[in-house]
Write an enzyme that holds these catalytic residues in place. Structure first.
Site, PDB file in Angstrom:
ATOM      1  N   GLU A  63       0.850  -1.183   0.000  1.00 12.37           N
ATOM      2  CA  GLU A  63       0.000   0.000   0.000  1.00 12.37           C
ATOM      3  C   GLU A  63       0.890   1.239   0.000  1.00 12.37           C
ATOM      4  O   GLU A  63       1.866   1.267   0.755  1.00 12.37           O
ATOM      5  CB  GLU A  63      -0.905   0.032   1.246  1.00 12.37           C
ATOM      6  CG  GLU A  63      -1.934   1.151   1.146  1.00 12.37           C
ATOM      7  CD  GLU A  63      -2.905   1.191   2.345  1.00 12.37           C
ATOM      8  OE1 GLU A  63      -2.710   0.409   3.284  1.00 12.37           O
ATOM      9  OE2 GLU A  63      -3.816   2.011   2.302  1.00 12.37           O
ATOM     10  N   GLU A 107      -5.743  -3.053  12.539  1.00 13.02           N
ATOM     11  CA  GLU A 107      -5.432  -3.896  11.363  1.00 13.02           C
ATOM     12  C   GLU A 107      -6.425  -5.052  11.267  1.00 13.02           C
ATOM     13  O   GLU A 107      -6.849  -5.429  10.181  1.00 13.02           O
ATOM     14  CB  GLU A 107      -3.993  -4.413  11.426  1.00 13.02           C
ATOM     15  CG  GLU A 107      -2.921  -3.324  11.576  1.00 13.02           C
ATOM     16  CD  GLU A 107      -3.049  -2.143  10.632  1.00 13.02           C
ATOM     17  OE1 GLU A 107      -3.565  -2.307   9.502  1.00 13.02           O
ATOM     18  OE2 GLU A 107      -2.638  -1.027  11.022  1.00 13.02           O
ATOM     19  N   GLU A 132     -10.013   4.033   6.066  1.00 13.56           N
ATOM     20  CA  GLU A 132      -9.204   4.480   7.207  1.00 13.56           C
ATOM     21  C   GLU A 132     -10.026   5.242   8.246  1.00 13.56           C
ATOM     22  O   GLU A 132      -9.897   4.992   9.445  1.00 13.56           O
ATOM     23  CB  GLU A 132      -8.002   5.296   6.744  1.00 13.56           C
ATOM     24  CG  GLU A 132      -6.976   4.493   5.921  1.00 13.56           C
ATOM     25  CD  GLU A 132      -6.438   3.257   6.637  1.00 13.56           C
ATOM     26  OE1 GLU A 132      -6.603   3.126   7.871  1.00 13.56           O
ATOM     27  OE2 GLU A 132      -5.838   2.394   5.949  1.00 13.56           O
TER      28      GLU A 132
HETATM   29  N1  TRP Z   1      -3.132   0.758   5.775  1.00 16.24           N
HETATM   30  C1  TRP Z   1      -2.145   0.931   6.804  1.00 16.24           C
HETATM   31  C2  TRP Z   1      -2.933   1.227   8.049  1.00 16.24           C
HETATM   32  O1  TRP Z   1      -3.658   0.993   8.596  1.00 16.24           O
HETATM   33  C3  TRP Z   1      -1.265   2.103   6.594  1.00 16.24           C
HETATM   34  C4  TRP Z   1       0.064   1.809   6.017  1.00 16.24           C
HETATM   35  C5  TRP Z   1       0.964   0.942   6.480  1.00 16.24           C
HETATM   36  C6  TRP Z   1       0.691   2.452   4.945  1.00 16.24           C
HETATM   37  N2  TRP Z   1       2.103   1.024   5.738  1.00 16.24           N
HETATM   38  C7  TRP Z   1       1.950   1.923   4.798  1.00 16.24           C
HETATM   39  C8  TRP Z   1       0.306   3.439   4.080  1.00 16.24           C
HETATM   40  C9  TRP Z   1       2.842   2.362   3.832  1.00 16.24           C
HETATM   41  C10 TRP Z   1       1.172   3.862   3.101  1.00 16.24           C
HETATM   42  C11 TRP Z   1       2.425   3.329   2.980  1.00 16.24           C
HETATM   43  O2  TRP Z   1      -3.358   1.733   8.660  1.00 16.24           O
HETATM   44 ZN    ZN Z   2      -5.657   1.615   8.518  1.00 14.07          ZN
END
Ligand code: TRP
Ligand code: ZN
Length: 869
Positions: A122, A298, A320
């Site tokens: 991500e 998570e 989010e």
């Molecule tokens: N989706 C992840 C979270 O809850 C966020 C995340 C983790 C993320 N690593 C990342 C976003 C690296 C961007 C890049 O909350």
């Molecule tokens: Zn998240």
């Protein structure tokens, strides 16, 4: 490096092709990992477009369609894309490429750090592993084959279920299959050597789920809390949201090198070790609570994020904002609701309001994005959660859960939009959120001017509210928001007066409300009610209201909502500081305020709430009230106020400190609500005592007696932050005790970075040479340098030394880890809020970055937005 171009939300187009299944084979090698991807591709709709796959930093080896290599003229490859020309509607595409995980310091895609292979996809990291339609609205079933050296990598993991494992020569081969179609950003792969904590969870449907927690060898004694938190999260989501886990196995891997907190990859979460490992010796109470909250977050993504995902990245808050709301509720149901809420409010006020007032301001659903990594912000996450919370306030728990049920039934297995979420909430409740939707489209913090009068003749409150939202970049004018205003009333003696309405809905620019209630029961003829507005911080707005100190003191002691009690204390302190700044005098504390603090301290209120109420607002929060931030004046008056309170309350502080110590020390450290609250108050009082305590070895004696990190760190901080003569000996002791324990040393780095001392810049510079420090590890950078940028007085040192130090680090990180560099750069974007001298110095750093060859898109976007008129 070629510069990216901005994308706009309005330009969304469904993809020309989709991918039904992916078969990945990854042959792990430190510098030459080979990836073979076999995809079943399907053209969507009637068109002749070529297939354009994303790919960055890849070395392409071959391309074939339906098992036949295709000639070179049928495809083109650039450093961003692989374009394939074909007239087929449905075909199998095989792409082979290679990558270099060892030299990947950006920690995006596949990287090898400290002997562990790990992925982070991500938002757009999968394209650094192989060529793909790397967008969240392409949902495919993944099968992953990993081939790794069997000696070095006893554990090779990917999403879903392990369907085959074998050994061939010195290789280990594992095949994982994920039955749920998912976007590429949820892909994960890990290979390494770990200790494993195993457990099970039985769902309410009676299915047994295997739980596995992978940690660095030797860390099993710090893993129990994460496992307990996971089981609590699974149970809570069943009970409160009716959502049940869907795979037979749930794995969590803790790694040392990670840019963010954790990642919700389907069935295989990857965590920053900081949010997994905790035992009382190495972790503070707050660390334990953070582990619980991130594990919950998570896990909750499994439904809000994975089963139902985002159509495009502009919709990030869909998953989010909602998941933060869910993790906040989880923490509140398991722990102290009031304490959790106050901490959330503090984040909004000190960070989100600042972002909303600066050049990077964006709606929770942004309209324009250059580098997606720049939009994992407090606005999308925390303001996004506030917007969900307002829906909850308007609908009530039952209505909200009806909406959730409708959302899940309608969209399970789909990639959807924020609009779809709001529509489900409306449909399930027959509600109309047309105006409420502006919270998704308009940036900026609404300012609400409030007056409250009591109409004695009609026995009614008259609440007059006016809202105004300042312009933000690209949004000159704003429409009024739909704002829920929770309220309550007291008589001057602090007794609650029941009101007929407890939530007002402000929808116009200006609106008057008349509220009836049991006024005659509680007020004498001459008395006026004391009214509390925005109870529980019912909307993310700034409130301007004429309110007397007497009323604030009444609210601080008696408001029925604990968040409003805390808020009254903060307003009381803020008023004292703002007055001193305005009059260019030194802050004075009146006897009544001292007395109110004393009564609070001696009361039987939850000790954690007393601690929060006696913690002064920070400079970042106070700064919000000024167009040009008076750094020195705020700092000076805050110090004076703290000292003054410490001196005037010294006896009461000592007394309560002793009493808490007697309660706490009798049965040793316990990770349990009441003790956590007592430690919080005791350690807040310690920070006051450090202001007045002169006896020289008291702190070091206490330090030697403590058996837990909560108390050790509090002693270290109290002395370092007051420049107590014991600070240096304690720092040395701590270093000797913990050197090499990286997560513990982060606290030591951070404590020094936050010290408001004239040589902090030099100290931070020197600490960068400490053997435990490295710019390659984001945790170290955050604990030393990001922490330092929060040290308002020293980061903004008038000679610019703070700016130069951080500017230099940002330029270094531009090449190795731009995502981390960009987080540090946030400290410069609001440069226009400072005086002319500081502005010039901050601007200089921004301009120097602008001129940097090969400036990463993450930094480019922030620099350009900041320097724009
Ligand atoms: N989706 C992840 C979270 O809850 C966020 C995340 C983790 C993320 N690593 C990342 C976003 C690296 C961007 C890049 O909350
Ligand atoms: Zn998240």
């Amino acid at each position: 490096m070629s510069q990216k171009t901005a994308k706009y939300r309005k330009d969304y187009k469904a993809p020309d092709f989709t991918i039904d299944t992916v078969d990945l084979t990854v042959e792990l090698d430190p510098v030459n990992t080979r990836v073979t991807s076999t995809m079943v591709v399907r053209r969507q709709g009637n068109h002749q477009q070529p297939l354009e796959l994303d790919g960055e930093g890849l070395t392409l080896e071959s391309v074939s369609i339906d098992s036949e290599s295709i000639p070179e003229q049928q495809y083109t490859v650039t450093d961003q894309q692989l374009t394939i020309t074909t007239d087929k509607e449905h075909f199998t595409l095989t792409v082979v490429n290679s990558i270099n995980p060892r030299d990947n310091k950006a920690l995006e895609g596949l990287y090898l750090a400290d002997g562990t292979y790990c992925t982070q996809c991500e938002a757009e990291g999968f394209r650094r592993i192989t060529y793909y339609l790397d967008r969240p609205d392409v949902l495919a079933k993944f099968t992953t084959t990993i081939i790794a050296d069997k000696q070095s990598y006893p554990f090779v993991l990917a999403n879903g279920n392990l369907i085959k494992q074998s050994e061939e020569g010195d290789k280990r081969i594992a095949v994982w299959e994920d039955p749920f179609p998912k976007p590429s950003y949820l892909f994960a792969l890990v290979a390494g050597d770990f200790d494993v904590l195993r457990d099970t969870f039985t769902t309410r449907e009676g299915r047994e789920v295997k739980l596995e927690l992978f940690v660095d060898k030797g860390n099993l004694d710090r893993s129990d809390h994460a496992m307990t938190s996971l089981k609590n999260a699974m149970k809570w989501d069943e009970e409160r949201f009716g959502l049940v886990y869907d795979l037979d196995i749930y794995m969590i891997v803790a790694v040392d090198f990670f840019n963010m907190g954790a990642m919700e990859n389907k069935g295989l979460n990857v965590f920053n070790a900081k949010y997994v490992l905790a035992n009382p010796r190495t972790a503070t109470d707050q660390d334990f609570l953070n582990v619980e909250s991130v594990i919950g977050h998570e896990y909750f993504h499994n439904w809000t994020g994975n089963r139902i995902t985002c159509r495009d990245w502009f919709q990030l808050s869909l998953k989010e904002g909602l998941t933060v709301f869910r993790d906040q509720e989880f923490s509140s149901d398991l722990g102290s609701r009031a304490v959790n809420r106050i901490q959330d409010v503090k984040i909004i006020r000190s960070h989100q309001f600042t972002e909303d007032a600066g050049p990077m301001a964006h709606p929770i659903r942004p309209d324009k994005v250059l580098e997606m990594n720049n939009f994992y912000t407090v606005t999308v996450y925390n303001k996004g959660a506030e917007v969900i919370r307002m829906l909850h306030t308007l609908l009530g728990e039952e209505g909200f859960q009806r909406g959730m049920k409708c959302y899940v039934e309608r969209h399970n297995g789909q990639a959807v939009t924020c609009e779809d979420f709001v529509a489900a909430m409306e449909a399930a409740n027959g509600a109309d959120f047309s105006q409420f939707r502006r919270w998704y489209s308009q940036a900026g913090t609404p300012q609400v001017k409030a007056t409250v009068d009591y109409d004695n003749d009609n026995k009614q409150l008259v609440v007059s509210l006016r809202q105004h939202t300042p312009a933000t970049p690209g949004q000159e004018t704003k429409q009024p928001f739909h704002i829920p205003v929770k309220l309550s009333a007291l008589n001057p003696a602090g007794e609650v007066i029941q009101l007929t309405d407890t939530v007002l809905e402000l929808t116009e620019t200006e609106q008057d409300f008349r509220v009836s209630g049991a006024f005659t029961d509680k007020l004498t003829a001459q008395q006026q009610p004391v009214v509390s507005l925005f109870d529980n911080f019912s909307a993310p707005v700034k409130v301007e209201r004429e309110i007397s100190r007497d009323e604030l003191r009444t609210l601080m002691a008696f408001a029925p909502d604990p968040v409003s009690r805390w808020d009254a204390s903060q307003q009381l302190f803020a008023t004292l500081i703002h007055e001193a700044v305005a009059k260019e005098t030194t802050v004075q504390v009146d006897a009544d305020t001292v007395q109110a603090c004393r009564e609070l301290l001696n009361s039987d209120t939850d000790p954690a709430l007393i601690a929060l109420a006696l913690t002064l607002p920070n400079i970042a929060t106070l700064a919000d009230s000024y167009s040009v931030i008076p750094v020195e004046k705020l700092r000076h008056n805050l110090k004076r106020l703290k000292r003054h309170l410490a001196e005037s309350l010294e006896d009461s502080i000592r007394e309560r400190y002793q009493q808490l110590s007697a309660e706490l020390d009798s049965n040793g450290y316990q990770l349990q609500g009441q003790d956590i609250a007592r430690r919080q108050l005791r350690n807040t009082l310690l920070s006051y005592l450090a202001e007045v305590e002169t006896e020289s070895d008291w702190f070091i004696e206490r330090y030697r007696q403590t058996d837990n990190m909560t108390d050790s760190l509090a002693l270290l901080q109290a002395t370092v932050w007051t420049q107590h003569q014991q600070a240096q000996p304690l720092l040395t002791l701590f270093d000797e005790q913990w050197r090499g324990e990286k997560l513990v040393m982060d606290k030591w780095f951070q404590t020094q970075a936050l010290a408001d001392s004239s040589n902090t810049v030099e100290a931070v510079q020197k600490l960068m040479e400490h053997p435990d420090f490295t710019l390659d590890n984001p945790n170290r950078v955050y604990s030393l340098l990001a922490a330092f940028t929060q040290n308002v007085a020293q980061f903004h040192r008038v000679d610019g030394a703070g700016y130069r130090l951080v500017g230099q680090v940002i330029r270094q990180l531009n090449d190795s880890n731009p995502q981390v560099a960009s987080r540090l750069l946030s400290a410069f974007v609001s440069w226009r809020r400072y005086d002319a001298d500081r502005q010039a110095l901050m601007k200089q750093e921004l301009e120097q970055l602008r001129a940097l060859p090969g400036l990463a898109s993450d930094l480019f976007e922030k620099v350009e937005n900041s320097l724009a008129a």
